[in-house]
Design an enzyme around this catalytic site. Structure first.
Site, PDB file in Angstrom:
ATOM      1  N   GLU A  46       1.067  -1.362  -0.089  1.00 25.08           N
ATOM      2  CA  GLU A  46      -0.129   0.102  -0.261  1.00 25.08           C
ATOM      3  C   GLU A  46       0.842   1.650  -0.188  1.00 25.08           C
ATOM      4  O   GLU A  46       2.157   1.247   0.810  1.00 25.08           O
ATOM      5  CB  GLU A  46      -0.878  -0.348   1.169  1.00 25.08           C
ATOM      6  CG  GLU A  46      -1.940   1.129   1.152  1.00 25.08           C
ATOM      7  CD  GLU A  46      -2.731   0.899   2.465  1.00 25.08           C
ATOM      8  OE1 GLU A  46      -3.645   2.013   2.514  1.00 25.08           O
ATOM      9  OE2 GLU A  46      -2.650  -0.229   3.076  1.00 25.08           O
ATOM     10  N   LYS A 115      -8.872   3.597  -2.697  1.00 29.04           N
ATOM     11  CA  LYS A 115      -9.601   2.523  -1.748  1.00 29.04           C
ATOM     12  C   LYS A 115     -10.827   2.712  -1.134  1.00 29.04           C
ATOM     13  O   LYS A 115     -10.958   3.414  -1.413  1.00 29.04           O
ATOM     14  CB  LYS A 115      -8.384   2.858  -0.373  1.00 29.04           C
ATOM     15  CG  LYS A 115      -9.002   2.007   0.960  1.00 29.04           C
ATOM     16  CD  LYS A 115      -7.190   1.762   1.915  1.00 29.04           C
ATOM     17  CE  LYS A 115      -7.677   0.829   2.756  1.00 29.04           C
ATOM     18  NZ  LYS A 115      -6.845   1.441   3.469  1.00 29.04           N
ATOM     19  N   CYS A 176      -5.521  -3.681   1.837  1.00 34.51           N
ATOM     20  CA  CYS A 176      -5.159  -3.522   3.502  1.00 34.51           C
ATOM     21  C   CYS A 176      -6.309  -3.389   3.443  1.00 34.51           C
ATOM     22  O   CYS A 176      -7.306  -4.491   4.010  1.00 34.51           O
ATOM     23  CB  CYS A 176      -4.384  -2.091   4.144  1.00 34.51           C
ATOM     24  SG  CYS A 176      -3.752  -2.622   4.555  1.00 34.51           S
ATOM     25  N   PRO A 359      20.973   2.419  29.030  1.00 33.44           N
ATOM     26  CA  PRO A 359      21.732   2.130  30.577  1.00 33.44           C
ATOM     27  C   PRO A 359      21.210   0.932  31.210  1.00 33.44           C
ATOM     28  O   PRO A 359      19.630   0.183  31.128  1.00 33.44           O
ATOM     29  CB  PRO A 359      20.685   3.115  31.505  1.00 33.44           C
ATOM     30  CG  PRO A 359      19.758   4.271  30.313  1.00 33.44           C
ATOM     31  CD  PRO A 359      19.654   3.293  29.010  1.00 33.44           C
ATOM     32  N   LEU A 360      21.852   0.119  31.322  1.00 32.73           N
ATOM     33  CA  LEU A 360      21.735  -1.327  32.121  1.00 32.73           C
ATOM     34  C   LEU A 360      21.357  -1.515  33.404  1.00 32.73           C
ATOM     35  O   LEU A 360      22.689  -1.666  33.828  1.00 32.73           O
ATOM     36  CB  LEU A 360      22.439  -1.920  31.076  1.00 32.73           C
ATOM     37  CG  LEU A 360      22.209  -3.620  31.122  1.00 32.73           C
ATOM     38  CD1 LEU A 360      21.452  -3.888  30.605  1.00 32.73           C
ATOM     39  CD2 LEU A 360      23.992  -4.033  30.948  1.00 32.73           C
ATOM     40  N   SER A 361      19.928  -1.257  34.119  1.00 32.46           N
ATOM     41  CA  SER A 361      20.545  -0.741  35.246  1.00 32.46           C
ATOM     42  C   SER A 361      20.680  -3.035  36.000  1.00 32.46           C
ATOM     43  O   SER A 361      20.871  -2.706  37.417  1.00 32.46           O
ATOM     44  CB  SER A 361      18.883  -0.727  36.033  1.00 32.46           C
ATOM     45  OG  SER A 361      18.285  -1.959  35.555  1.00 32.46           O
ATOM     46  N   ILE A 364      15.357  -7.077  34.641  1.00 30.98           N
ATOM     47  CA  ILE A 364      14.877  -8.012  33.354  1.00 30.98           C
ATOM     48  C   ILE A 364      14.652  -6.672  31.918  1.00 30.98           C
ATOM     49  O   ILE A 364      14.309  -6.813  31.230  1.00 30.98           O
ATOM     50  CB  ILE A 364      14.041  -8.436  33.901  1.00 30.98           C
ATOM     51  CG1 ILE A 364      13.568  -9.801  32.771  1.00 30.98           C
ATOM     52  CG2 ILE A 364      12.491  -7.876  34.118  1.00 30.98           C
ATOM     53  CD1 ILE A 364      13.040 -10.976  33.127  1.00 30.98           C
ATOM     54  N   ASP A 365      14.307  -5.414  32.630  1.00 29.90           N
ATOM     55  CA  ASP A 365      13.510  -4.931  31.472  1.00 29.90           C
ATOM     56  C   ASP A 365      14.449  -4.062  30.533  1.00 29.90           C
ATOM     57  O   ASP A 365      14.622  -4.283  29.336  1.00 29.90           O
ATOM     58  CB  ASP A 365      12.709  -3.345  31.936  1.00 29.90           C
ATOM     59  CG  ASP A 365      11.579  -4.287  33.218  1.00 29.90           C
ATOM     60  OD1 ASP A 365      10.859  -4.647  32.142  1.00 29.90           O
ATOM     61  OD2 ASP A 365      10.995  -2.859  33.066  1.00 29.90           O
TER      62      ASP A 365
END
Length: 720
Positions: A46, A115, A176, A359-361, A364-365
């Site tokens: 589309e 459409k 679509c 930023p790795l804390s 788990i997020d």
């Protein structure tokens, strides 16, 4: 009667809003690939010329002009002749804007088909830009612009709802959303003898949504017979949506060809050879004939002498009919890995930036976000090993190894060049466990990792309060008030955001990475935390893009558990076993901050509440009425009432945060993304005094009265 074996082609294209020349090059490449496979009909996605997500650019005259210029380029290109092409673009007819399919052959336009039914729910606002064609089975004359009149050898071509008739068959186009409507156009087309249907889509990815698409196409052709060519956009088209391809060809309710759902290929063409006699035989054996004979839905047919199944090809004994196959689906875990990974690659290669930073804390997020980036690197390296020229070119440009022909050999090597992780701890609040988890994950995936503490910045900012006001705020574990406690938590969170951007801008320079540019900062707030407002406005949830912002905690855990084995990263299990915590309060022998305790809900409960709010469209009272039954095994009616009230209270007071929420990849139909998907006020009246809460109280009183009567042996005939 001519031949009956027809080779047809559909495609998935990775188009980009306003990438005029790039989009047109990909369209032409797909036509060449279709012709090389022997196809006589090609259908594309589309609005493929302009890019579907051009949005308010469809209000600009430039968009229509450039679309026509690119169409003229395709029509002039003789290498695109010898095949009917179905191409998507915006068209203005009598000063009305339409979303159209343009059916072309040998440099001439056969039909412009607008459409008829617009997508105007969820992520879509098509009627903001286009009007539907409101004249079923009617056509008008479209006045061609001068640049096309010379090519056409005429001043006008038909525009409207019609079919194209060839000497051997008849085909029609739908677009679509029309597939999803109760009276889809292909139903009436089928009853009027149309045998081939094309559908050009820009259908976005949501978890498990592909099954819905497949069911609609399969059932449509199973009931009425026919050949259905479904084409879909693929990749990031410049916004929050990821279009997941899966172009397919279905014959009489059976899939005979299916393309990939997640891919970094810019052009993917899917072909099949189908037998028109099978369609005719199938239709003669199903309950269709009476309706077809009595149908009043008669279409105008645009005639062309071009055959889809030339008689001379019948003597080619090497030509084989495509046989049925089972649909291919991915698990939810695989969908997260592949969809988010492909989306991030598109975003990075088109942004012109140097890479990503998370930023790795140690929670788990952020772990899930980092693992998705690693998944991206795995997908890219697989494409490099397969010799994908576009991916190789992009890797050389972004990763920029020494030596022109040097490429990374493993996902970890690529990850080390373009992905950066940073642990920003506090000596009194960050645990050794989270610090170690962050370090272990960075080593496993190969990211360039930095471990630092922000105590000095935090203490300097806190001293600003003390020196200015004479007041020394304290955490609640040290006797401080709620406002003191929240001030100190937010202070840390916002320092982390500033620090993340600071390092995102300077790290490519400190590492002597060639090419310049900054790192794109990735957010990692999940959908439940956003719904609850369990984040600080402008903290490290504020980023450039958030891959998990519309994914719930349950699915993120499933994804990480799956990645332990599939990606071979054992340390991921430690993230699953840990209690989710923001680590914004001091750790004592008696207190460790826990997310679910802070929020007053489990993540699973937030998922339920979020789905009821958005998908079931329930307000506070309706939600209580539903959950007092659904949660009866776990909570008393009073506890359900309290949870529903708390959810709406916190949703209301934190709604302002959604207006600044980091743009996230859309993955769930209950995403709270304010800017595109979830259009609600951001200033609410106090819910605790609202009429809906009073109605909950009255209903609760009624329920508890009935329960008391039952316990006392009484009967209340008025209460169900």
């Amino acid at each position: 009667m001519g031949g009956h074996l027809v080779t047809v082609a559909t495609c998935s294209l990775n188009q980009w809003a306003l990438d005029w020349e790039g989009n047109t090059n990909r369209i032409i490449e797909s036509i060449h690939k279709a012709k090389a496979a022997g196809a006589r009909l090609r259908v594309g996605p589309e609005l493929e010329i302009s890019g579907y997500m051009s949005q308010d650019h469809f209000k600009e005259q430039d968009t229509f002009l450039h679309s026509l210029e690119m169409l003229a380029r395709i029509l002039r290109d003789e290498s695109c002749h010898g095949i009917i092409i179905d191409v998507g673009m915006p068209i203005q007819h009598r000063n009305v804007c339409y979303n159209c399919r343009v059916l072309c052959l040998d440099g001439k336009i056969l039909l412009i088909r607008p459409k008829q039914f617009m997508a105007s729910d969820g992520n879509y606002r098509e009627q903001r830009w286009f009007l539907p064609w409101a004249k079923p089975r009617q056509t008008e004359e479209y006045h061609l612009p001068r640049m096309l009149q010379k090519l056409q050898g005429a001043t006008h071509v038909p525009i409207g709802d019609a079919l194209v008739s060839t000497p051997d068959t008849c085909f029609g186009a739908e677009t679509c959303e029309e597939l999803f409507t109760p009276m889809a156009p292909h139903i009436a087309m089928s009853l009027d003898g149309c045998e081939i249907f094309t559908n050009s889509s820009a259908s976005h990815w949501e978890e498990t949504k592909l099954e819905t698409r497949v069911q609609l196409i399969v059932e449509g052709t199973r009931k009425g017979g026919g050949v259905y060519l479904y084409a879909n956009q693929q990749g990031c088209d410049g916004d929050r949506l990821f279009f997941d391809g899966s172009s397919m060809i279905v014959v009489n309710g059976e899939i005979v060809a299916q393309g990939s759902q997640f891919s970094v290929n810019d052009v993917e063409v899917v072909t099949a050879t189908v037998d028109l006699e099978e369609v005719r035989a199938y239709r003669s054996g199903i309950s269709r004939g009476y309706q077809a004979a009595h149908s009043t839905a008669k279409y105008q047919r645009i005639q062309t002498a071009f055959e889809l199944s030339p008689e001379e090809e019948d003597v080619d004994t090497t030509k084989r009919r495509s046989t049925p196959q089972k649909p291919r689906y991915h698990s939810v875990e695989e969908e997260i890995a592949l969809a988010a990974g492909c989306y991030l690659w598109d975003y990075l290669r088109r942004s012109g930036q140097a890479g990503y930073l998370v930023p790795l804390s140690g929670g788990i997020d952020s772990c899930a976000t980092a693992t998705i980036v690693f998944s991206m690197c795995r997908i890219v390296m697989q494409a490099v090993q397969e010799g994908n020229p576009q991916v190789i070119e992009d890797v050389k440009r972004i990763a920029k190894y020494k030596g022109e022909n040097v490429l990374p050999e493993t996902p970890q090597e690529l990850c080390n060049q373009i992905f950066h992780t940073i642990y920003m701890g506090m000596k009194t609040m960050s645990s050794p466990e989270t610090r170690k988890r962050a370090k272990d994950l960075a080593e496993a995936i190969g990211s360039h990792h930095i471990d630092l503490d922000i105590d000095d910045i935090y203490n300097a900012q806190k001293a600003l309060i003390v020196n200015t006001t004479g007041f020394d705020p304290q955490f609640k574990v040290h006797g401080g008030s709620y406002q003191e406690n929240i001030t100190l938590q937010c202070l840390q969170a916002r320092i982390r955001m500033v620090t993340a951007y600071e390092f995102g801008q300077i790290l490519p320079t400190t590492r002597n990475r060639p090419g310049g540019g900054s790192l794109l900062v990735l957010g990692s707030a999940n959908v439940g935390e956003s719904l609850r407002g369990y984040l600080t406005k402008y903290d490290c949830s504020s980023a450039d893009i958030n891959p998990i912002g519309s994914i719930d905690k349950t699915d993120l855990k499933k994804f990480i558990k799956w990645a332990v084995e599939d990606f071979g990263i054992p340390c991921l299990q430690e993230f699953l076993d840990a209690t989710p915590t923001a680590e914004l309060e001091p750790i004592t022998s008696e207190y460790v901050q826990a997310d679910e305790a802070d929020m007053g809900f489990t993540y699973d409960e937030l998922t339920v509440l979020g789905r009821l709010r958005k998908e079931a469209k329930l307000g506070a009272f309706g939600m209580f009425q539903r959950l007092v039954h659904d949660w009866a095994a776990d909570y008393t009616p009073a506890q359900v009432a309290d949870k529903v009230k708390r959810f709406h209270h916190f949703y209301a007071i934190n709604r302002h945060k959604m207006t600044t929420l980091t743009p996230s990849l859309h993955a769930q139909p209950y995403s709270p993304d304010d800017n595109r998907f979830d259009l609600r006020p951001f200033l609410y009246p106090p819910f605790w005094k609202s009429w809906s809460f009073k109605r909950i109280d009255a209903e609760l009183e009624r329920i508890e009265a009935k329960m008391a009567k039952k316990e006392g042996g009484g009967v209340d005939a008025d209460i169900d």
